[in-house]
Scaffold this active site. Structure first.
Site, short mmCIF file in Angstrom:
data_model
loop_
_atom_site.label_atom_id
_atom_site.label_comp_id
_atom_site.label_asym_id
_atom_site.label_seq_id
_atom_site.Cartn_x
_atom_site.Cartn_y
_atom_site.Cartn_z
N GLU A 44 0.84 -1.20 0.00
CA GLU A 44 0.00 0.00 0.00
C GLU A 44 0.88 1.25 0.00
O GLU A 44 1.84 1.36 0.77
CB GLU A 44 -0.88 -0.03 1.25
CG GLU A 44 -1.79 1.14 1.45
CD GLU A 44 -2.62 1.00 2.72
OE1 GLU A 44 -3.58 1.78 2.88
OE2 GLU A 44 -2.31 0.12 3.55
N LYS A 126 -9.16 2.52 -2.59
CA LYS A 126 -9.55 1.93 -1.30
C LYS A 126 -10.93 2.41 -0.87
O LYS A 126 -11.21 3.61 -0.85
CB LYS A 126 -8.50 2.31 -0.25
CG LYS A 126 -8.61 1.63 1.09
CD LYS A 126 -7.40 2.03 1.94
CE LYS A 126 -7.36 1.33 3.28
NZ LYS A 126 -6.15 1.72 4.05
N CYS A 162 -5.64 -3.05 1.88
CA CYS A 162 -5.58 -3.14 3.34
C CYS A 162 -6.94 -3.30 4.02
O CYS A 162 -7.52 -4.37 4.02
CB CYS A 162 -4.83 -1.94 3.90
SG CYS A 162 -4.13 -2.24 5.55
N ASN A 419 15.48 16.55 40.14
CA ASN A 419 15.33 16.91 38.73
C ASN A 419 16.54 17.65 38.19
O ASN A 419 16.87 17.55 36.99
CB ASN A 419 14.07 17.76 38.55
CG ASN A 419 12.80 16.94 38.67
OD1 ASN A 419 12.83 15.71 38.60
ND2 ASN A 419 11.68 17.61 38.86
#
Length: 590
Positions: A44, A126, A162, A419
């Site tokens: 595809e 499609k 698909c 941190n």
């Protein structure tokens, strides 16, 4: 006996590289001609790569793709090709997609062209456009409404793309009812855990219920956060798998399809439903003539084995890293090594993807880093064969704390100082990236990303998050798998056995801040991947207070995930395109 020889090119295209993809398609066409195939199928959108996303909004991109298709046709000497590309038809006024593409532009379709040396013979667009999870096809494409039926070498062939084959009453049933013996289905079906088996079962059902041979050509390779696993298939009219291509690598599969067997099967079954007048009106029939069939012996097709799920996950991660690095022009990667399991498995994956010479470790001990961590980093690097630099961050950490001492006077030490260490490390990794051109691979897992147990601009800093969609419990499973795969284990035993810790304060353990991972991960799967409510999670046997706290952490951490690097999707629902939650939201279920 009527035999149709079909070749399937399971190729690895690059999105947007129309010239490179076209060259690859023409090379595979030559292979099909050598194999004496009648027709060769490509995945595809093979011309453009999948998914092209907003490149489709560029008229020149669409035009380039169509010109490439014409060029590919010149290579189809004595063989036909089914090629996925972007089709362009008459404009449809007043639709959303038309306004997205651009006013005055023709509507676009996700198309499969049957081409010969004289050009495009017919085109199938499609019908069913997925618009869920990672798919946005309704944003760009218009659905097709015609059903080309091609007679070739005495066989009747239908083309689909698909999604069209996933639904029982979709185009496959209509084409079978119109007389198709063979369905050539082309795909770009992304990997997720367990999907290859689900897909195979679906295809077997579709072949069996329609009494048709199904050829399923899938793409392979990594594209940003997606990985395509290949596993192209041929199934006969009973639903039996008669050919299977390789997993996670390019492959070329050739199969001889016995069309007479389809006719005999249908005479016995007699299941075909008649088309309605409207459906029959969508059918477009044509006959394609090829030169006389060359002399050829019957092909025994490859039947590659299906892999275990954990092996598939590891292969997907390796392929995803390799293609992201290669397709984006990088050569080497740098990883912050901590002595923990996450950075260890990330380094192992990177070595398998890129080679040890192309992976650099960076160990950045702080005042709270244990001696064991330093030893484990050195041993991991030795076993993997990678270079590892060490830069202690204690002096830099002291400078930060001194600079902030007046502003923070009278306030206790908390997550702020934790941190700071993570952000110093992030800065150093990015400095290596800037200076040497290496891609920084981050090491955070899905469990941490879910609950925000990660530092913005610290351990989240980097270009690609290898295990972003891998839960912590699976990190351990993958580590054991990798250790068992080679001649000797690459991840030291102590790394596997030690309690997880960020080592950002004295004697820190992950379980100081989080539930144990065997408890946390199932709650996260239920909430993040399955959209279960608090009540449903409690009904699964989890403590209400623990589940409610976890849900709250997930909801409050969306702002972090939105700023995180992309990572490889392996689960049903990954963070990113799969799960698009607002950062600002007053909705709470806990």
């Amino acid at each position: 006996m009527r035999i149709l020889r079909v070749a399937m090119a399971q190729m690895n295209p690059t999105v947007g590289d129309i010239a490179g993809n076209s060259r690859a398609i023409k090379r595979w066409i030559k292979e099909a001609r050598k194999a004496k195939a009648d027709v060769v199928a490509f995945p595809e959108l093979a011309v453009t790569g999948y998914p092209p996303e907003d490149l489709l909004l560029k008229p020149r991109f669409v035009a380039d793709n169509l010109r490439a298709l014409d060029d590919i046709a010149k290579a189809c000497i004595g063989v036909l090709a089914v090629v996925g590309h972007v089709g362009q038809g008459p404009a449809a006024n007043g639709t959303f997609r038309q306004s997205v593409v651009a006013a005055g532009q023709h509507e676009l379709t996700n198309a499969a062209a049957l081409i010969g040396e004289r050009g495009v013979l017919c085109r199938y667009s499609k019908w069913l456009l997925p618009n869920y999870g990672v798919f946005d096809e309704s944003r760009y494409f218009h659905p097709g409404r015609t059903l080309p039926i091609i007679t070739l070498r005495g066989a009747t062939v239908g083309l689909t793309v698909c999604e069209d084959i996933w639904f029982p009453d979709g185009p496959t049933r209509l084409q079978a009812a119109a007389g198709a013996d063979v369905i050539i289905n082309i795909n770009a079906s992304p990997f997720q855990i367990g999907k290859s088996r689900i897909r195979e079962q679906m295809l077997a059902t579709r072949a069996r219920e329609n009494g048709v041979i199904v050829t399923y050509t899938n793409t392979v390779g990594g594209q940003d956060e997606l990985v395509f696993d290949g596993n192209s298939l041929v199934l006969d009219q009973t639903g039996a798998v008669v050919a299977r291509a390789k997993s996670f690598q390019e492959d070329f599969l050739v199969a001889d399809l016995n069309v007479d067997a389809v006719a005999r099967h249908r005479m016995v079954q007699r299941r075909t439903k008649a088309l309605s007048a409207k459906q029959a009106g969508a059918v477009e029939r044509m006959t394609v003539r090829l030169p006389a069939a060359p002399k050829r012996t019957f092909v025994v097709s490859a039947l590659e084995p299906l892999w275990d799920e954990l092996d598939e996950v590891y292969a997907a991660l390796v392929l995803g890293v390799r293609d992201y690095v290669r397709k984006n022009g990088f050569k080497k990667a740098v990883i912050g090594l901590s002595g923990g399991i996450d950075s260890a498995i990330t380094a192992a994956i990177a070595v398998d993807a890129l080679g040890a010479d192309n992976v650099l470790g960076l160990f950045m001990p702080s005042p709270y880093t244990s001696q064991e961590s330093g030893e484990d980093v050195a041993e991991l690097a030795r076993r993997l064969g990678i270079a590892c630099d060490t830069i202690a961050i204690t002096a830099m950490f002291d400078v930060y704390r001194h600079a902030l001492s007046t502003a923070f006077a009278g306030r206790p030490v908390d997550v702020t100082e934790e941190n700071l260490q993570a952000r110093i490390r992030g800065n150093l990794l990015m400095a290596y990236s800037n200076k040497f051109g290496h891609l920084v691979l981050t090491t955070g897992n899905k469990s941490e990303m879910s609950v925000g147990y990660a530092t913005l601009y610290g351990d989240m800093a980097g270009g690609f998050a290898v295990i972003k969609d891998v839960p912590k419990t699976m990190v351990y499973e993958l580590s054991h798998l990798r250790n068992a795969a080679g001649k000797s284990p690459v991840i030291p035993k102590r790394v596997l056995d030690r309690a997880p810790t960020a080592e950002l304060r004295p004697n820190q353990k992950d379980e100081d801040s989080l539930p144990p991972y065997p408890v946390l991960d199932p709650i996260l799967k239920a909430y993040v991947e399955e959209d279960r409510s608090l009540e449903e999670i409690v009904a699964m046997g989890f403590d209400r207070a623990v589940a409610a706290r976890v849900i709250g952490l997930v909801d409050r951490s969306e702002y972090k995930r939105r700023q995180a690097p992309i990572g490889i999707k392996i689960t049903h629902r990954a963070f990113g395109k799969d799960r698009r939650m607002p950062i600002t939201s007053g909705y709470r279920i806990s």
